[in-house]
Motif scaffolding. Structure first.
Motif: not given
Length: 507
Positions: A164-176
């Motif tokens: 999981v990688m989450t962008l700290c400002w928007s909270r949008h994430q990528y998961a694999e």
């Protein structure tokens, strides 16, 4: 004091202790004591104003006359010792057992527990501050335990992880979903995440996973070499959390928990690709469009409207995914990586070299000098060997095979070729090394002398390496062979020492 004030109001209104106790404000026994105390001070007179909270607290907290002020604790002499143990993180039951065992303490565990509560209450509270981030400034990364999925090669259920990688400002994430947490997997997940976001954040906040940090330290952490190079090529900086302090990446920690609780339960996955498709649809759907508990906005909207444009652009040519290792060269001139073996020049035996592996190649370096390059192997136990890397003896063993030896002996002469043929015809032993060493005598002395020595050995029926080498050493090959009298039945003209034709045998 708020409860005391309510009780005083009801007492002024004429409520009995029974009715006040029935309301749950205080027990009847304490209400009787309180009524006597406030009556002595005239606070039950409806015509008089109620005292303020400070005056009531000062008056009611005094103990009645004749009541002892405080009991002496049975742990009085152990207070400092217990405080030191609590500071070390030792649990209460262990402290109680140590007091009984070492100091003969006869009190109960409850007394120890009460003292521990007092000690902890006296400690200064831990104060933290909320970390804030600007759009595009940072992303946080973590792994979580995934479901059991069928291995595509064996069909057996296998443990998985999700990145999981989450962008700290928007909270949008990528998961694999991934099968392991190796360096190559770690780097590939970063590449997929950056492509998913369409840009690169300025820094990536990570835990101290071994695939990223080789030495966890608050002041001088050491980044895994491949990950450090990858960060330079993608133009982001690595920001590892201090050891044992995962709260520094609490945003992605919450994202991992949210994925475990909201996505994984009550779902079925046929295989990993199916799980990945469902996960991406969930991120772009339910997770991306929910109202986030902290920002109170939908992460996908914040990302699309603000943060995406502020990310660093992707490189024109994505960096190559690679992994560095520091293997030791075995005595056979090979290094091991991924349970496969790769050759290096034999002069590096017992030394440690740098190995850089990519999905297609393996390159081996001594400091900055590249000493070997091989195609990447994946079958465990496979060997990639370059013949020039082997020592001369090993090269000779591999290149100077039986056919080579026969051709070489034929070039030297017929007697040498006969000796070699006889040695190879042996039905018990393999004389390949003996023949190779025999042919090397032609370089040490001369091909002609070796031919003469083979002729002499054949004459005496002792065509072996040792005898031929002895003939050359003593120079007997330069002496003429004895003349053969064909009329003498006791001699023979050809063949083995004890071989006779029928004419001489039956004479």
């Amino acid at each position: 004091m708020f409860t005391i004030r309510q009780i005083l109001v009801r007492m002024r209104q004429g409520d009995t202790d029974r009715s006040i106790a029935r309301a749950g404000l205080m027990g009847r026994k304490k209400l009787g004591l309180l009524r006597r105390q406030v009556a002595q001070r005239g606070w039950l007179d409806p015509q008089q104003p109620l005292p303020d909270d400070g005056e009531m607290a000062a008056a009611l907290q005094r103990r009645p006359e004749g009541q002892p002020t405080q009991c002496v604790s049975s742990l009085k002499e152990h207070e400092e010792r217990i405080a030191a143990w609590v500071a070390q993180g030792i649990q209460g039951t262990t402290i109680h057992a140590a007091l009984v065992r070492q100091y003969g303490f006869s009190g109960s565990y409850s007394s120890v527990k009460r003292l521990i509560r007092q000690v902890r209450a006296a400690e200064a509270p831990r104060v933290t501050s909320r970390l804030t981030f600007a759009p595009g400034e940072a992303a946080q990364v973590d792994f979580g335990a995934g479901p059991l999925l069928a291995d595509p090669r064996t069909g057996e259920l296998r443990k998985t992880w999700f990145f999981v990688m989450t962008l700290c400002w928007s909270r949008h994430q990528y998961a694999e979903f991934v099968w392991d947490q190796k360096v190559m997997t770690w780097l590939a997940c970063h590449r997929h995440a950056f492509a998913w976001f369409g840009g690169v954040p300025e820094r990536v906040i990570i835990d101290n996973a071994k695939c990223a940090i080789t030495k966890a330290c608050i002041n001088d952490p050491q980044v895994q070499r491949a990950y450090g190079e990858y960060a330079e090529e993608w133009a982001f900086r690595v920001d590892p959390c201090p050891p044992h302090d995962p709260q520094k990446k609490g945003i992605v920690e919450s994202g991992v928990k949210y994925l475990k609780r909201s996505f994984l339960p009550l779902r079925e996955f046929r295989h990993r690709d199916d799980a990945q498709q469902q996960l991406q649809a969930w991120v772009l759907g339910e997770a991306g469009n929910r109202i986030h508990g902290t920002t109170r906005q939908a992460p996908l909207n914040r990302f699309a409207e603000v943060e995406k444009a502020l990310l660093q652009p992707l490189p024109e040519h994505p960096p190559e995914i690679s992994e560095w290792a520091r293997p030791k060269v075995h005595r056979d001139g090979h290094v091991q990586y991924g349970r496969c073996y790769y050759s290096v020049p034999f002069r590096f035996v017992d030394q440690r070299l740098w190995l850089r592996a990519t999905p297609t190649t393996v390159r081996i370096y001594q400091e900055q000098e590249r000493v070997a390059t091989h195609p990447r192997l994946f079958q465990p136990g496979s060997f990639a060997t370059v013949k020039d890397h082997l020592p001369p003896e090993a090269q000779a063993w591999q290149t100077q095979d039986i056919q080579w030896c026969r051709h070489k002996a034929e070039d030297i002469g017929p007697h040498c070729h006969t000796v070699v043929h006889q040695l190879f015809a042996d039905r018990q032993l393999v004389y390949l090394r003996s023949v190779q060493n025999l042919l090397r005598l032609g370089g040490k002395y001369s091909p002609q002398r070796l031919e003469n020595a083979c002729a002499r050995a054949l004459y005496y029926g002792n065509a072996r390496y040792k005898s031929i080498a002895e003939i050359l050493k003593k120079g007997l090959d330069q002496e003429p062979l004895p003349l053969v009298d064909t009329s003498d039945n006791s001699t023979y003209t050809r063949g083995g020492r004890f071989l006779r034709d029928s004419k001489h045998l039956f004479h």
